[in-house]
Design a protein around this motif. Structure first.
Motif, PDB file in Angstrom:
ATOM      1  N   ARG A 101      15.792   5.853  33.548  1.00  0.00           N
ATOM      2  CA  ARG A 101      16.769   6.466  34.603  1.00  0.00           C
ATOM      3  C   ARG A 101      16.062   6.739  36.002  1.00  0.00           C
ATOM      4  O   ARG A 101      15.661   7.552  36.325  1.00  0.00           O
ATOM      5  N   PRO A 102      16.908   6.000  36.759  1.00  0.00           N
ATOM      6  CA  PRO A 102      16.574   6.134  38.446  1.00  0.00           C
ATOM      7  C   PRO A 102      17.021   8.042  38.882  1.00  0.00           C
ATOM      8  O   PRO A 102      17.650   8.511  37.662  1.00  0.00           O
ATOM      9  N   ALA A 103      16.976   8.532  39.266  1.00  0.00           N
ATOM     10  CA  ALA A 103      17.179  10.035  39.854  1.00  0.00           C
ATOM     11  C   ALA A 103      18.716  10.025  40.288  1.00  0.00           C
ATOM     12  O   ALA A 103      19.818   9.304  40.575  1.00  0.00           O
ATOM     13  N   GLY A 104      19.456  10.791  39.656  1.00  0.00           N
ATOM     14  CA  GLY A 104      21.245  10.943  39.697  1.00  0.00           C
ATOM     15  C   GLY A 104      21.524  11.595  37.964  1.00  0.00           C
ATOM     16  O   GLY A 104      20.007  12.816  37.778  1.00  0.00           O
ATOM     17  N   THR A 105      22.518  11.918  37.855  1.00  0.00           N
ATOM     18  CA  THR A 105      23.368  13.361  37.177  1.00  0.00           C
ATOM     19  C   THR A 105      23.340  11.965  35.759  1.00  0.00           C
ATOM     20  O   THR A 105      24.801  11.463  36.219  1.00  0.00           O
ATOM     21  N   TYR A 106      23.470  12.243  35.164  1.00  0.00           N
ATOM     22  CA  TYR A 106      23.142  11.506  33.334  1.00  0.00           C
ATOM     23  C   TYR A 106      24.160  12.596  32.277  1.00  0.00           C
ATOM     24  O   TYR A 106      23.881  13.211  32.007  1.00  0.00           O
ATOM     25  N   GLU A 107      25.816  11.703  31.802  1.00  0.00           N
ATOM     26  CA  GLU A 107      26.225  12.763  31.216  1.00  0.00           C
ATOM     27  C   GLU A 107      25.786  11.812  29.240  1.00  0.00           C
ATOM     28  O   GLU A 107      26.054  10.621  29.446  1.00  0.00           O
ATOM     29  N   LEU A 108      25.309  12.569  28.787  1.00  0.00           N
ATOM     30  CA  LEU A 108      25.636  12.018  27.479  1.00  0.00           C
ATOM     31  C   LEU A 108      26.576  12.756  26.477  1.00  0.00           C
ATOM     32  O   LEU A 108      26.563  14.559  26.788  1.00  0.00           O
ATOM     33  N   THR A 109      27.432  12.341  25.878  1.00  0.00           N
ATOM     34  CA  THR A 109      28.106  13.211  24.686  1.00  0.00           C
ATOM     35  C   THR A 109      27.566  12.228  23.416  1.00  0.00           C
ATOM     36  O   THR A 109      27.727  11.583  23.029  1.00  0.00           O
TER      37      THR A 109
END
Length: 172
Positions: A101-109
């Motif tokens: 993944r590139p820079a950033g915030t990722y949500e996993l549920t």
């Protein structure tokens, strides 16, 4: 819409479907780094018990599209994950592995009904996030949690280089 006398029964059935619908919600930040040669990090996310024993893999982000499966040879750089689980897997793993993944915030549920955590016994656990980057560093964060949760719990840690803020929310 006309409501029948069976409406209270429907509410009871729908309400009982929510019991035991625990979720793990994870926010993982990959920070933007100002470096001469930037490569997206490989990231492994898993659950271990209070004794540090691997329980479940949740996600693995790596460069799986490289020619001749070249990307999988760098999975060893996720050293703790590799020793605890990775070397026993045949890549790619459906439902687990995905692209970097590139820079950033990722949500996993992860719902209690999902294959990743379904049937996880009650107890004390740690959610582990490990990141390693070519021409970069390696970082490991552990977030303790109780499963199942009696009430909503939120815990977070701030990474120092390869990871930004990692936040875990456990919802009953």
């Amino acid at each position: 819409m006309k409501l029948s006398r069976s409406f209270p029964s429907l509410v009871l059935v729908l309400g009982s479907a929510c019991v035991g619908a625990e979720d793990l919600v994870l926010d993982v930040e990959i920070p933007a780094l100002n470096v001469a040669e930037y490569h997206r990090p490989y990231v492994a996310i898993w659950i271990e018990n209070s004794k540090g024993q691997h329980q479940r893999n949740l996600a693995l982000w790596y460069d799986h599209d490289m020619r001749d499966d070249e990307g999988s040879k760098w999975l060893k750089d996720l050293r703790l994950w590799w020793r605890r689980s990775g070397r026993q897997l045949s890549m790619p793993v459906d439902g687990l592995s995905g692209a970097t993944r590139p820079a950033g915030t990722y949500e996993l549920t992860f719902s209690n009904k999902s294959q990743a955590i379904h049937g996880l016994p009650a107890g004390e656990y740690q959610l582990v996030v490990e990141a390693a980057r070519e021409v970069g560093g390696r970082e490991l964060l552990k977030l303790p949690f109780q499963w199942p949760a009696e009430s909503s719990i939120e815990t977070s840690q701030q990474g120092s280089n390869e990871l930004g803020r990692v936040k875990l929310t456990v919802q009953p």
